[in-house]
Design a protein around this motif. Structure first.
Motif, PDB file in Angstrom:
ATOM      1  N   LYS A   1      25.924 -73.106  43.655  1.00 56.66           N
ATOM      2  CA  LYS A   1      26.479 -73.622  42.407  1.00 56.66           C
ATOM      3  C   LYS A   1      25.930 -75.026  42.221  1.00 56.66           C
ATOM      4  CE  LYS A   1      30.770 -74.406  39.955  1.00 56.66           C
ATOM      5  NZ  LYS A   1      32.235 -74.227  39.936  1.00 56.66           N
ATOM      6  N   PRO A   2      25.127 -75.256  41.173  1.00 55.25           N
ATOM      7  CA  PRO A   2      24.508 -76.580  41.028  1.00 55.25           C
ATOM      8  C   PRO A   2      25.540 -77.660  40.725  1.00 55.25           C
ATOM      9  CG  PRO A   2      23.549 -74.952  39.509  1.00 55.25           C
ATOM     10  CD  PRO A   2      24.776 -74.342  40.088  1.00 55.25           C
ATOM     11  N   GLU A   3      25.215 -78.873  41.169  1.00 49.12           N
ATOM     12  CA  GLU A   3      26.041 -80.045  40.832  1.00 49.12           C
ATOM     13  C   GLU A   3      26.203 -80.122  39.314  1.00 49.12           C
ATOM     14  OE1 GLU A   3      27.252 -83.121  42.477  1.00 49.12           O
ATOM     15  OE2 GLU A   3      27.325 -81.681  44.146  1.00 49.12           O
ATOM     16  N   GLY A   4      27.402 -80.383  38.884  1.00 46.58           N
ATOM     17  CA  GLY A   4      27.611 -80.612  37.456  1.00 46.58           C
ATOM     18  C   GLY A   4      27.513 -79.373  36.587  1.00 46.58           C
ATOM     19  N   ALA A   5      27.584 -78.191  37.216  1.00 46.04           N
ATOM     20  CA  ALA A   5      27.545 -76.956  36.419  1.00 46.04           C
ATOM     21  C   ALA A   5      28.715 -76.943  35.449  1.00 46.04           C
ATOM     22  CB  ALA A   5      27.603 -75.745  37.337  1.00 46.04           C
ATOM     23  N   ASN A   6      28.432 -76.611  34.177  1.00 45.71           N
ATOM     24  CA  ASN A   6      29.525 -76.616  33.193  1.00 45.71           C
ATOM     25  C   ASN A   6      29.735 -75.259  32.524  1.00 45.71           C
ATOM     26  OD1 ASN A   6      27.165 -76.650  31.741  1.00 45.71           O
ATOM     27  ND2 ASN A   6      27.458 -78.723  30.930  1.00 45.71           N
ATOM     28  N   ARG A   7      28.980 -74.268  32.918  1.00 48.01           N
ATOM     29  CA  ARG A   7      29.182 -72.905  32.405  1.00 48.01           C
ATOM     30  C   ARG A   7      29.057 -71.933  33.573  1.00 48.01           C
ATOM     31  NH1 ARG A   7      27.833 -72.695  26.725  1.00 48.01           N
ATOM     32  NH2 ARG A   7      28.876 -74.527  25.883  1.00 48.01           N
ATOM     33  N   SER A   8      29.957 -70.961  33.629  1.00 52.63           N
ATOM     34  CA  SER A   8      29.877 -69.945  34.682  1.00 52.63           C
ATOM     35  C   SER A   8      30.318 -68.594  34.129  1.00 52.63           C
ATOM     36  CB  SER A   8      30.793 -70.287  35.856  1.00 52.63           C
ATOM     37  OG  SER A   8      30.317 -71.408  36.545  1.00 52.63           O
ATOM     38  N   ALA A   9      29.813 -67.556  34.720  1.00 52.68           N
ATOM     39  CA  ALA A   9      30.310 -66.214  34.396  1.00 52.68           C
ATOM     40  C   ALA A   9      30.159 -65.327  35.625  1.00 52.68           C
ATOM     41  CB  ALA A   9      29.548 -65.628  33.212  1.00 52.68           C
ATOM     42  N   GLU A  10      31.008 -64.320  35.667  1.00 51.14           N
ATOM     43  CA  GLU A  10      30.972 -63.369  36.776  1.00 51.14           C
ATOM     44  C   GLU A  10      30.478 -62.031  36.250  1.00 51.14           C
ATOM     45  OE1 GLU A  10      34.468 -62.589  39.391  1.00 51.14           O
ATOM     46  OE2 GLU A  10      35.156 -64.469  38.490  1.00 51.14           O
ATOM     47  N   GLY A  11      29.714 -61.349  37.081  1.00 47.71           N
ATOM     48  CA  GLY A  11      29.291 -59.997  36.709  1.00 47.71           C
ATOM     49  C   GLY A  11      29.532 -59.061  37.866  1.00 47.71           C
TER      50      GLY A  11
ATOM     51  N   ARG B   1      23.804 -64.400  30.293  1.00 48.15           N
ATOM     52  CA  ARG B   1      24.034 -64.437  28.845  1.00 48.15           C
ATOM     53  C   ARG B   1      25.493 -64.748  28.527  1.00 48.15           C
ATOM     54  NH1 ARG B   1      22.821 -59.453  25.173  1.00 48.15           N
ATOM     55  NH2 ARG B   1      21.722 -60.391  23.409  1.00 48.15           N
ATOM     56  N   SER B   2      26.381 -64.157  29.347  1.00 47.24           N
ATOM     57  CA  SER B   2      27.810 -64.412  29.149  1.00 47.24           C
ATOM     58  C   SER B   2      28.126 -65.877  29.418  1.00 47.24           C
ATOM     59  CB  SER B   2      28.633 -63.508  30.063  1.00 47.24           C
ATOM     60  OG  SER B   2      29.971 -63.915  30.068  1.00 47.24           O
ATOM     61  N   ALA B   3      27.510 -66.437  30.459  1.00 51.59           N
ATOM     62  CA  ALA B   3      27.731 -67.846  30.776  1.00 51.59           C
ATOM     63  C   ALA B   3      27.191 -68.733  29.646  1.00 51.59           C
ATOM     64  CB  ALA B   3      27.046 -68.194  32.102  1.00 51.59           C
ATOM     65  N   LEU B   4      26.054 -68.353  29.130  1.00 50.61           N
ATOM     66  CA  LEU B   4      25.401 -69.111  28.071  1.00 50.61           C
ATOM     67  C   LEU B   4      26.238 -69.108  26.780  1.00 50.61           C
ATOM     68  CD1 LEU B   4      22.751 -70.635  28.097  1.00 50.61           C
ATOM     69  CD2 LEU B   4      21.619 -68.605  27.156  1.00 50.61           C
ATOM     70  N   ASP B   5      26.796 -67.969  26.472  1.00 51.19           N
ATOM     71  CA  ASP B   5      27.661 -67.833  25.291  1.00 51.19           C
ATOM     72  C   ASP B   5      28.861 -68.740  25.385  1.00 51.19           C
ATOM     73  OD1 ASP B   5      26.017 -65.985  24.309  1.00 51.19           O
ATOM     74  OD2 ASP B   5      27.267 -64.240  24.743  1.00 51.19           O
TER      75      ASP B   5
END
Lengths: 418, 150
Positions: free
Chosen positions: B25-35, B137-141
């Motif tokens: 998980k990168p430092e400062g990650a601000n979007r996440s999604a699970e698949g 794509r879900s994380a990006l949305d």
């Protein structure tokens, strides 16, 4: 196979596996240019021509609805359907044919018990006991029931070999336990549970027992009266019969007191808009037109296996399982999952750090069919600390050459993932 | 080894499955999604650090087969510093490659991702390769909804 079963096969006539294979038309084919090696019988078994012919004959000559018409075809269909029930009764040595309920399969059988017997008996704060090695079909119906009733689902543990810890199981049976449900044979590990002893332990506490026999019925003779289990469930399609047909055995006194499950035709005695009375057993639990052809096919499968003789089948499968176990143990990096002392026809394994799906794809290219994944036992996978396994499962139509092909295929896997 | 298998398990695929890049998980990650792939039990999490329209950082975590891990790993290397629109365009091309073969896509434009060009010949494995992409794509949305391949 149990040591007991092994002793009983001494001196039994052997199985002519090449002759047997000719009875299974599907086996004589090539997959991607290689002879089919079918090692997925625990998922579903292949069908002998006798079963296929019985289903075809029924549709060609006898097709009619059962228990309804006064015409000759309906009489013939009814007789064939009820004859199949009698074959099942003999096959598992039930006391009466009214104790044999035809269902779609093991899953439906367990749901039926949960929704009728379970709903009538389980109250808030009660407990249902299962084990860590159960198939999802012997977990989820009880979970649904417990959620509805505010009851507690408890889970008896296994050891690292995949064997039940009997003392723990015994300790978990208490005054609030309303039912114990467990697999006779584990679909993932092949473990044969000492169910006769377990039934005895549970009955001492007054707890009825349901046995999931889906993986047992294809491998050794079932005697529900000797086991003294209260319910026994199995599927036709794993027993060389058609899909869509299965059996719920229940002791008649239990089935009698259970409310019906689905309502409809055939399960009634009389219907008015004010009140309906139920048909007698087993029809009370068979609403609607049943899978007549399936039942007839299952009867033919039972005839077929009985003619081979379980003694010969068990001896052959025992030899094959030992041969396969040794062959797989010799493969560097391969780890067998499920090493119980008493096992039946299932070999679960992982190959180094190669994911089982990659193993399955590579073997498929060699014409070898195995199952990969969690085998509908996710909690068991978690307990064993693996996300998935590859599973080769055997039936009496398999031979040592199939095991050799598997080993050669696994060498290919290791070559690709060097 | 037959040619189909060689196409599926190309060296790049084996390498990325064994040594997945950006497996964190990168430092400062601000979007996440699970698949997840319920049939296999494969699970993956994709994390993005989105700055405006640009994917500054991307990483993933999870467990799965060689195809799903390699696809996720290759995806992270391809999408770093890309804009949302570029990521979406690449998703479409990869999706097309995975489902209909290389005929519709110019492989040379896909760089290392072309290593996944053998997947379409294995219909049962297309889901493995596309899981990470759907999850990204879900994380990006920004929806972050759980993606399922079923």
């Amino acid at each position: 196979m149990t040591a007991l079963a092994q002793r009983s096969v001494a001196g039994a006539p052997g199985l002519d596996v090449e002759k047997v294979r000719k009875d299974f038309p599907i086996l004589a084919q090539e997959i991607r240019g290689k002879p089919l090696v079918y090692l997925d019988s625990a998922a579903t078994s292949q069908k002998p021509r006798a079963v296929i012919d019985a289903v075809v004959r029924y549709y060609l000559q006898d097709n009619a609805n059962v228990h309804r018409g006064v015409h000759l075809l309906s009489e013939r269909a009814t007789k064939a359907y009820e004859d199949a029930r009698e074959k099942v009764r003999q096959f598992i040595n039930a006391a009466g044919a009214e104790e044999i309920v035809f269902v779609r399969g093991t899953t439906e059988a367990i749901n039926l018990v949960a929704q009728t017997h379970g709903r009538a008996r389980v109250r808030a704060g009660d407990e249902v006991l299962i084990t860590e090695m159960e198939h999802h079909s012997d977990i989820v119906p009880w979970q649904l029931l417990c959620q509805e009733k505010g009851a507690v689902l408890r889970v008896a543990p296994i050891d690292d070999h995949g064997q039940l810890v009997l003392e723990e199981l015994e300790r978990m049976l208490g005054p609030r336990t309303r039912l114990l449900a467990l697999a006779h044979v584990s679909n993932t590990l092949g473990t044969v549970n000492p169910v006769r002893r377990i039934v005895e332990i549970a009955h001492r506490q007054g707890v009825p027992v349901l046995l999931d026999g889906a993986q047992a019925a294809p491998h050794f003779p079932i005697d529900v009266r000797a086991l003294d289990c209260d319910f026994y469930a199995f599927s036709g399609h794993k027993l060389f019969g058609p899909t869509g047909i299965g059996v719920l055995y229940g002791k008649s006194e239990l089935l009698e007191e259970m409310p019906p499950w689905q309502g409809g035709g055939d399960m009634i005695s009389s219907v008015t808009f004010e009140k309906t009375t139920w048909n007698k057993l087993p029809h009370k639990f068979e609403a609607g037109t049943p899978d007549i052809a399936g039942a007839i096919g299952l009867g033919a499968a039972i005839d077929y296996v009985s003619a081979l003789g379980f003694a010969a089948v068990a001896a052959h499968e025992h030899d094959l399982l030992s041969y396969a176990t040794e062959a797989l143990r010799d493969l560097p990096g391969l780890r067998l999952i499920g090493t119980a002392k008493e096992k039946a026809s299932v070999l679960s394994f992982v190959v180094g750090d190669v994911h089982p799906h990659d193993v399955g794809t590579i073997l498929d290219q060699e014409g070898i069919a195995i199952r990969t994944g969690h085998h509908c036992t996710q909690p068991l996978m978690r307990r064993l600390g693996v996300p998935a396994t590859a599973r080769a499962s055997l039936a009496f139509y398999n031979r040592r050459e199939d095991v050799d092909a598997l080993v050669a295929g696994l060498h290919k896997v290791q070559e690709i993932f060097r | 080894m037959n040619p189909e298998l060689r196409d599926l398990y190309q060296e790049v695929v084996i390498d990325h499955s064994r040594k997945p890049r950006n497996f964190r998980k990168p430092e400062g990650a601000n979007r996440s999604a699970e698949g997840m792939n319920p049939l296999c039990g494969d699970e993956i999490k994709v994390h993005l650090k989105l700055a405006g329209d640009v994917i500054e950082e991307i990483g993933f975590e999870g467990a799965g087969c060689a195809i799903s891990k390699a696809s996720a790993s290759l995806m992270t290397t391809a999408l770093k510093s890309k804009t949302k629109a570029e990521a979406e365009a690449l998703f479409q091309r990869v999706h097309s490659m995975l489902t209909s073969g290389q005929g519709n896509v110019r492989l040379e434009e896909l760089g290392k991702l072309a290593a996944l060009s053998g997947v379409w010949e294995f219909p049962a494995r297309v889901k493995c390769a596309s899981l990470a992409w759907h999850t990204m794509r879900s994380a990006l949305d920004g929806a972050g909804t759980r993606v399922s391949t079923e």
